[in-house]
Design a protein around this motif. Structure first.
Motif, PDB file in Angstrom:
ATOM      1  N   VAL A  24       0.851  -1.200   0.000  1.00  0.00           N
ATOM      2  CA  VAL A  24       0.000   0.000   0.000  1.00  0.00           C
ATOM      3  C   VAL A  24       0.888   1.252   0.000  1.00  0.00           C
ATOM      4  O   VAL A  24       0.784   2.100  -0.879  1.00  0.00           O
ATOM      5  N   ARG A  25       1.771   1.368   0.987  1.00  0.00           N
ATOM      6  CA  ARG A  25       2.814   2.384   0.946  1.00  0.00           C
ATOM      7  C   ARG A  25       4.110   1.684   1.358  1.00  0.00           C
ATOM      8  O   ARG A  25       4.178   1.142   2.467  1.00  0.00           O
ATOM      9  N   ARG A  26       5.126   1.687   0.447  1.00  0.00           N
ATOM     10  CA  ARG A  26       6.391   1.022   0.778  1.00  0.00           C
ATOM     11  C   ARG A  26       7.290   2.064   1.453  1.00  0.00           C
ATOM     12  O   ARG A  26       7.923   2.887   0.793  1.00  0.00           O
TER      13      ARG A  26
ATOM     14  N   ASP B 200      -3.222   9.132  -4.369  1.00  0.00           N
ATOM     15  CA  ASP B 200      -2.474   7.974  -4.845  1.00  0.00           C
ATOM     16  C   ASP B 200      -1.198   8.484  -5.509  1.00  0.00           C
ATOM     17  O   ASP B 200      -1.105   9.658  -5.857  1.00  0.00           O
ATOM     18  N   HIS B 201      -0.220   7.594  -5.614  1.00  0.00           N
ATOM     19  CA  HIS B 201       1.053   7.969  -6.230  1.00  0.00           C
ATOM     20  C   HIS B 201       1.355   6.997  -7.356  1.00  0.00           C
ATOM     21  O   HIS B 201       1.024   5.814  -7.262  1.00  0.00           O
ATOM     22  N   GLY B 202       2.020   7.476  -8.395  1.00  0.00           N
ATOM     23  CA  GLY B 202       2.435   6.587  -9.481  1.00  0.00           C
ATOM     24  C   GLY B 202       3.772   7.045 -10.030  1.00  0.00           C
ATOM     25  O   GLY B 202       4.075   8.239 -10.027  1.00  0.00           O
TER      26      GLY B 202
ATOM     27  N   LEU C   1       4.747  13.481  15.932  1.00  0.00           N
ATOM     28  CA  LEU C   1       4.963  13.373  14.487  1.00  0.00           C
ATOM     29  C   LEU C   1       5.510  12.012  14.068  1.00  0.00           C
ATOM     30  O   LEU C   1       6.273  11.373  14.789  1.00  0.00           O
ATOM     31  N   TYR C   2       5.124  11.641  12.853  1.00  0.00           N
ATOM     32  CA  TYR C   2       5.597  10.439  12.188  1.00  0.00           C
ATOM     33  C   TYR C   2       6.448  10.876  11.010  1.00  0.00           C
ATOM     34  O   TYR C   2       6.131  11.871  10.349  1.00  0.00           O
ATOM     35  N   ALA C   3       7.522  10.135  10.712  1.00  0.00           N
ATOM     36  CA  ALA C   3       8.306  10.388   9.498  1.00  0.00           C
ATOM     37  C   ALA C   3       8.735   9.059   8.892  1.00  0.00           C
ATOM     38  O   ALA C   3       8.940   8.076   9.614  1.00  0.00           O
TER      39      ALA C   3
ATOM     40  N   ARG D 284      -7.834   7.584   1.511  1.00  0.00           N
ATOM     41  CA  ARG D 284      -7.830   8.848   2.248  1.00  0.00           C
ATOM     42  C   ARG D 284      -7.954   8.577   3.737  1.00  0.00           C
ATOM     43  O   ARG D 284      -8.433   7.517   4.158  1.00  0.00           O
ATOM     44  N   HIS D 285      -7.455   9.518   4.525  1.00  0.00           N
ATOM     45  CA  HIS D 285      -7.504   9.370   5.984  1.00  0.00           C
ATOM     46  C   HIS D 285      -7.494  10.754   6.622  1.00  0.00           C
ATOM     47  O   HIS D 285      -7.150  11.751   5.958  1.00  0.00           O
ATOM     48  N   THR D 286      -7.883  10.794   7.876  1.00  0.00           N
ATOM     49  CA  THR D 286      -7.948  12.111   8.540  1.00  0.00           C
ATOM     50  C   THR D 286      -6.557  12.608   8.940  1.00  0.00           C
ATOM     51  O   THR D 286      -6.390  13.789   9.215  1.00  0.00           O
TER      52      THR D 286
HETATM   53  C1  1HN Z   1       0.193   7.252   3.801  1.00  0.00           C
HETATM   54  O1  1HN Z   1      -1.058   7.329   3.354  1.00  0.00           O
HETATM   55  C2  1HN Z   1       1.246   7.602   2.982  1.00  0.00           C
HETATM   56  O2  1HN Z   1      -0.141   8.319   1.223  1.00  0.00           O
HETATM   57  C3  1HN Z   1       2.546   7.536   3.466  1.00  0.00           C
HETATM   58  O3  1HN Z   1       1.930   8.075   0.807  1.00  0.00           O
HETATM   59  C4  1HN Z   1       2.821   7.120   4.719  1.00  0.00           C
HETATM   60  C5  1HN Z   1       2.025   6.285   6.849  1.00  0.00           C
HETATM   61  C6  1HN Z   1       1.020   5.900   7.655  1.00  0.00           C
HETATM   62  C7  1HN Z   1      -0.293   5.956   7.219  1.00  0.00           C
HETATM   63  C8  1HN Z   1      -0.591   6.413   5.957  1.00  0.00           C
HETATM   64  C9  1HN Z   1       0.981   8.035   1.581  1.00  0.00           C
HETATM   65  C10 1HN Z   1       1.768   6.731   5.573  1.00  0.00           C
HETATM   66  C11 1HN Z   1       0.452   6.810   5.118  1.00  0.00           C
END
Ligand code: 1HN
Length: 347
Positions: free
Chosen positions: A69-71, A148-150, A90-92, A107-109
């Motif tokens: 889903v996200r690598r 989304d990413h491509g 924060l997350y990185a 999508r997410h909040t």
């Molecule tokens: C997410 O949606 C992305 O959209 C990247 O690229 C990292 C980490 C946790 C949850 C969702 C993205 C993420 C994420």
């Protein structure tokens, strides 16, 4: 038994009995709960891209972007193992997308920022519009937007993801859903939001409906030009060099409500004056090399390295050659709550 031993036993016994009722004595933890100054439980840390990159590429042969889903390899604070946090708010992470891959629409909040570290030509689509990304671009996917990413280029692309995951988790305000197809339908030609919102102009009848910026790609070419112009125009700030913050042009606030984003230029040989602030900050090195003293640690850094400075740790940057640093933090949240403080050491 001594008087104090008798007293301590009586107290311990008391704590045990009230513990059974889910109560605890404040006087045992008051000083920890309200410290005289920030006492972060996380630490300064540095990720050397030369060491990180081989593992990122190895992850590319272990799992596809679609399956993952996200690598992403999470940059986790060494003092917060298992938390997926780089600071408590924060997350990185570093995300890899290989030629031909798609990271499916959802999508997410939680809001996300991308800062492009390596490669160019992949796209992110946000609510129906695509943007092609280049090194140094700052791209936002605000709360509850489809994305989304491509990668339709011929090279791997790596970017820094910054998300407000821990903040949203603290509020238990997280929602998420998957798109109906991997790639969302394109409903606006590329460049639409740039044309509408990114030239010091806004569509005449447009009213902002949310705090997040209507611009979703802040390209490096423009940011770099602004920094170069600033450096020609006057002396650097003693604590920051030449430092700009990214802005939502419709409000003057941060592009994302929960995360502040910054870009600073340090002239060749420049050393910043010791500085501390209450927003723990994640840095991505865009150009140049140098070192940073953060509290009792020193990190030598160069292009594509990442490091984190905890709240209220004294920070001093030194640039060998001209250097450019991107950074992000929870500063807008602290400012909204009247909590944010800085200490410029009198400068
Ligand atoms: C997410 O949606 C992305 O959209 C990247 O690229 C990292 C980490 C946790 C949850 C969702 C993205 C993420 C994420």
């Amino acid at each position: 038994m001594s008087q104090s031993a008798t007293r301590n036993n009586a107290r311990r016994d008391f704590y045990e009995r009230i513990g059974g009722l889910s109560m605890a004595p404040l006087w045992e933890s008051l000083h920890q709960l309200v410290p005289p100054q920030p006492a972060p439980k996380y630490q300064a840390a540095h990720w050397d891209y030369d060491k990180v990159r081989p593992y990122l590429m190895e992850s590319g042969s272990l799992i596809t972007a679609k399956e993952a889903v996200r690598r992403v390899l999470i940059l986790e604070n060494p003092a917060m193992q298992g938390s997926a946090c780089i600071t408590p708010s924060l997350y990185a992470g570093l995300q890899l997308i290989l030629p031909g891959e798609v990271a499916p629409s959802h999508r997410h909040t939680q809001s996300a920022l991308r800062f492009i570290v390596e490669g160019e030509g992949a796209y992110t689509a946000v609510d129906g519009e695509r943007t092609i990304m280049h090194e140094g671009d700052f791209v936002i996917t605000p709360t509850w937007t489809w994305h989304d990413h491509g990668n339709e280029s011929k090279q791997p692309m790596v970017w820094l993801d910054g998300l407000d995951i821990p903040l949203v988790a603290m509020f238990n305000a997280g929602f998420a859903e998957n798109g109906e197809s991997d790639e969302q339908a394109v409903t606006a030609p590329e460049g639409t939001s740039d044309a509408k919102y990114a030239s010091g102009l806004l569509p005449v009848d447009w009213k902002p409906s949310r705090q997040t910026s209507p611009i979703f790609n802040y390209p490096y070419a423009r940011t770099r030009e602004a920094l170069a112009g600033l450096a020609k125009a006057g002396a650097p700030d003693p604590c920051h060099g030449y430092k700009l913050r990214y802005v939502n042009p419709a409000s003057g606030g941060a592009p994302i409500a929960t995360m502040g984003t910054f870009m600073q230029l340090l002239p060749k040989g420049f050393t910043t004056a010791p500085y501390r602030c209450t927003d723990g900050t994640v840095f991505s090195v865009v150009e140049g090399s140098g070192e940073s003293v953060i509290g009792d640690k020193i990190f030598r850094w160069k292009k594509r390295d990442h490091f984190v400075a905890p709240s209220w740790a004294k920070v001093e940057h030194r640039a060998d050659d001209e250097a450019v640093l991107f950074s992000f933090s929870d500063r807008p949240v602290q400012e909204k709550l009247d909590l944010w403080r800085e200490d410029r050491g009198g400068r």
